[in-house]
Design a protein around this motif. Structure first.
Motif, PDB file in Angstrom:
ATOM      1  N   THR A  29       6.650  -4.014  -2.272  1.00 45.62           N
ATOM      2  CA  THR A  29       6.366  -3.951  -0.902  1.00 45.62           C
ATOM      3  C   THR A  29       6.871  -2.405  -0.582  1.00 45.62           C
ATOM      4  OG1 THR A  29       8.618  -4.664  -0.465  1.00 45.62           O
ATOM      5  CG2 THR A  29       6.630  -6.019  -0.131  1.00 45.62           C
TER       6      THR A  29
ATOM      7  N   PRO B 249       2.233   1.957   5.013  1.00 41.77           N
ATOM      8  CA  PRO B 249       1.248   0.772   5.240  1.00 41.77           C
ATOM      9  C   PRO B 249       0.506   1.048   6.555  1.00 41.77           C
ATOM     10  CG  PRO B 249       3.375  -0.101   4.652  1.00 41.77           C
ATOM     11  CD  PRO B 249       3.649   1.346   5.004  1.00 41.77           C
ATOM     12  N   PRO B 250      -0.449   0.165   6.723  1.00 46.14           N
ATOM     13  CA  PRO B 250      -1.207   0.449   7.842  1.00 46.14           C
ATOM     14  C   PRO B 250      -0.397  -0.325   9.037  1.00 46.14           C
ATOM     15  CG  PRO B 250      -2.778  -0.714   6.285  1.00 46.14           C
ATOM     16  CD  PRO B 250      -1.555  -0.475   5.487  1.00 46.14           C
ATOM     17  N   LEU B 251      -0.543   0.390  10.191  1.00 45.13           N
ATOM     18  CA  LEU B 251       0.049  -0.084  11.594  1.00 45.13           C
ATOM     19  C   LEU B 251       1.520   0.504  11.571  1.00 45.13           C
ATOM     20  CD1 LEU B 251      -1.210  -3.972  11.899  1.00 45.13           C
ATOM     21  CD2 LEU B 251      -1.921  -1.804  13.249  1.00 45.13           C
ATOM     22  N   THR B 252       1.885   1.416  10.466  1.00 43.62           N
ATOM     23  CA  THR B 252       3.430   1.918  10.514  1.00 43.62           C
ATOM     24  C   THR B 252       3.732   2.705  11.938  1.00 43.62           C
ATOM     25  OG1 THR B 252       3.661   1.800   8.305  1.00 43.62           O
ATOM     26  CG2 THR B 252       5.098   3.287   9.343  1.00 43.62           C
TER      27      THR B 252
ATOM     28  N   THR C 167      -3.992   4.049  13.256  1.00 42.10           N
ATOM     29  CA  THR C 167      -4.317   2.867  12.002  1.00 42.10           C
ATOM     30  C   THR C 167      -5.303   3.500  11.063  1.00 42.10           C
ATOM     31  OG1 THR C 167      -3.370   1.565  13.740  1.00 42.10           O
ATOM     32  CG2 THR C 167      -4.340   0.795  11.894  1.00 42.10           C
TER      33      THR C 167
ATOM     34  N   GLU D 216      -4.106   6.056   8.713  1.00 39.18           N
ATOM     35  CA  GLU D 216      -3.120   5.595   7.832  1.00 39.18           C
ATOM     36  C   GLU D 216      -4.005   4.801   6.631  1.00 39.18           C
ATOM     37  OE1 GLU D 216       0.377   4.156  10.681  1.00 39.18           O
ATOM     38  OE2 GLU D 216      -1.025   2.830  10.326  1.00 39.18           O
TER      39      GLU D 216
ATOM     40  N   PHE E  77       0.140  -0.890  -0.809  1.00 36.56           N
ATOM     41  CA  PHE E  77       0.476  -1.107   0.479  1.00 36.56           C
ATOM     42  C   PHE E  77      -0.532  -1.733   1.120  1.00 36.56           C
ATOM     43  CE2 PHE E  77       3.071   3.362   1.012  1.00 36.56           C
ATOM     44  CZ  PHE E  77       3.996   2.743   0.266  1.00 36.56           C
ATOM     45  N   LEU E  78      -1.980  -1.652   0.434  1.00 34.30           N
ATOM     46  CA  LEU E  78      -3.056  -2.275   1.215  1.00 34.30           C
ATOM     47  C   LEU E  78      -2.782  -4.068   0.725  1.00 34.30           C
ATOM     48  CD1 LEU E  78      -5.936  -0.011   0.558  1.00 34.30           C
ATOM     49  CD2 LEU E  78      -4.802  -0.934   2.687  1.00 34.30           C
TER      50      LEU E  78
ATOM     51  N   GLU F 171      -0.161  -5.594   0.022  1.00 31.53           N
ATOM     52  CA  GLU F 171       0.854  -6.036   1.217  1.00 31.53           C
ATOM     53  C   GLU F 171       0.425  -6.328   2.341  1.00 31.53           C
ATOM     54  OE1 GLU F 171       4.003  -3.463   1.775  1.00 31.53           O
ATOM     55  OE2 GLU F 171       5.154  -4.731   3.010  1.00 31.53           O
ATOM     56  N   ALA F 172      -0.473  -5.393   2.800  1.00 34.86           N
ATOM     57  CA  ALA F 172      -0.885  -5.794   4.332  1.00 34.86           C
ATOM     58  C   ALA F 172      -1.979  -6.780   4.312  1.00 34.86           C
ATOM     59  CB  ALA F 172      -1.763  -4.530   4.709  1.00 34.86           C
ATOM     60  N   ALA F 173      -2.728  -7.015   3.153  1.00 35.55           N
ATOM     61  CA  ALA F 173      -4.047  -7.944   3.075  1.00 35.55           C
ATOM     62  C   ALA F 173      -4.402  -8.704   1.678  1.00 35.55           C
ATOM     63  CB  ALA F 173      -5.452  -7.362   3.423  1.00 35.55           C
TER      64      ALA F 173
END
Ligand code: SAJ
Length: 420
Positions: free
Chosen positions: A90, A120-123, A197, A200, A264-265, A267-269
């Motif tokens: 993560t 990561p997206p949305l940071t 976003t 990112e 990071f992707l 982790e996000a999805a």
């Protein structure tokens, strides 16, 4: 905008700060590490990048770049701190969080804050924005907030900072527009505006694209070995197709970007990012595969001595972060093998200091196997005669950077990663 505070004097923050400073802005370069600050103030670089030393001296001499540990009131704040990966894959966002918190007391109406760290997206919207709003100011109204990823290739940073297209994603259109005005001071490439976003995601997609494609090349190498053919020849031939561009297999994927960002992707999805996850596993499996190749190459040798060339994550840089070469060497040591290490570009990694040699000759004299882990120019230019002092002239080339056929003609026993 006249004055900016750059948080983080690393591989990206420092050259970017220098760029702003040499293009007429007043820049406060901030780093929490006092040693780095002192070194930079004295014009000494803690990182190696062609041309950087000269422009650093110019920027400091002009008075436009001041390096210190404290932030100051500014028109814009740029965050360029590391986002490494935790052992559970993560993102470790502690540096981004503390840099953002450090900005809060200095944030004033009309300021622009830009996050550059790969995240990561949305940071920007979900982590950075709420922290900055602790100031009592509202993002998008009282102050502006954007995400703008760095996309420069180590070794070519100064050129690419100026010439590459730059993406600026605002949390609203005014924020993106303010970002454009700031970066247009030195960026000559196209500046593309979007939302935070998407920006990112763009950054993560770029590095994931490369990781997945390298994984494909590595998988082709494994298949080629199983089939008894030479993957390098096959790739070269396939790449004659006008729409095919297969990348290069190797001992693994390193660096602080490509080996990290796809996670990071994941982790996000996690449910969607199946191919991305698999590609990471393929690339992460290459150091262990390389170790098996080394073991095969020394079969029958009594008390073999292995000379490993290169510890950096890629050619002609000094960066050893996430280096697959180091992982290979550590695995060889773990297997109880005798190893010597040489790299003309890197500083001695602490874990390898007992095995470090300071010349090629010292590394290879009496050795039984030469393993080329990094295709530094110094190694690709080697001639087989340079191996005269080896006990056995066996070579494992993991980058296909030596002229294998010429070396074989000269009497060396050459094995290639990706060829039977
Ligand atoms: N590698 C291979 N085969 C290849 C290409 C690379 O095994 O065909 C390996 C390298 O040896 C190295 C790793 O991949 O271990 C990564 O090297 P790289 O040159 O592909 O990339 P980086 O990490 O130096 O820089 C990348 C760049 N991203 C892309 O090319 C999409 C750069 O533009 C980014 O700015 C940088 O990541 C970053 O900071 O994110």
């Amino acid at each position: 905008m006249k004055k900016i505070c750059m948080l983080g004097m690393g591989y990206i923050g420092l050259p970017t700060a220098i760029m702003f400073a040499t293009h007429g802005l007043q820049v406060i370069g901030v780093d929490i590490n006092q040693h780095i600050v002192e070194a930079l103030k004295a014009g000494k670089l803690h990182i190696k990048e062609p041309g950087l030393g000269d422009v650093l001296s110019k920027a400091i001499a002009s008075g436009n770049l001041i390096i210190q540990t404290a932030l100051e009131l500014s028109d814009a704040f740029i965050i360029a701190v590391p986002t490494p990966i935790n052992p559970d894959k993560t993102a470790d966002m502690r540096a981004v969080i503390s840099a953002t918190e450090a900005i809060v007391p200095h944030l004033r109406p009309g300021n622009l804050v830009v996050l550059e760290s790969t995240s990561p997206p949305l940071t920007t919207a979900s982590l950075v924005k709420p922290i900055l709003e602790r100031s009592g100011l509202k993002a998008g109204q009282d102050f502006l907030l954007a995400y703008s990823p760095e996309r420069v290739l180590p070794g070519q940073i100064l050129k690419e900072l100026v010439e590459n297209a730059r993406v600026i994603g605002g949390i609203n259109a005014t924020s993106a527009q303010a970002g454009r005005e700031l970066y247009a001071s030195f960026v000559k490439g196209e500046i593309v505006l979007t939302d935070a976003t998407t920006a990112e995601m763009v950054k993560l997609m770029e590095n994931t694209f490369r990781d997945v494609n390298i994984a494909l090349a590595n998988e082709f190498a494994l298949i080629a070995e199983k089939l008894g053919i030479n993957v390098w020849e096959a790739i070269e031939t396939a790449n004659r197709h006008p729409r095919v561009k297969i990348l290069r297999p190797g001992p693994g994927v390193g660096g602080h970007c490509i080996a990290v960002d796809p996670w990071f992707l994941v982790e996000a999805a996690p449910e969607q990012a199946r191919l991305i996850h698999q590609a990471r596993l393929v690339n992460d499996g290459m150091p262990a595969y390389t170790v098996e190749k080394v073991k095969q190459a020394i079969v029958g040798v009594d008390k073999p001595i292995i000379a490993c060339l290169g510890v950096t994550y890629k050619a002609n840089v000094d960066d050893i972060r996430e280096s697959p070469a180091i992982e290979v060497i550590e695995k060889l040591l773990h297997a109880g093998l005798t190893v010597r290490v040489f790299d003309p570009h890197a500083k001695t990694p602490q874990a390898l200091s007992a095995y470090w040699t300071t010349s090629l000759e010292a590394a290879i004299t009496g050795a039984d196997l030469l393993v080329v882990l990094v295709d530094h120019d110094e190694f690709t230019q080697l001639a087989p005669e340079a191996l005269a002092s080896m006990r056995q002239r066996r070579v494992l080339d993991t980058r296909n950077c030596l002229q294998a056929s010429a070396w074989r003609q000269a009497g060396c026993e050459v094995t290639l990663l990706g060829a039977a």
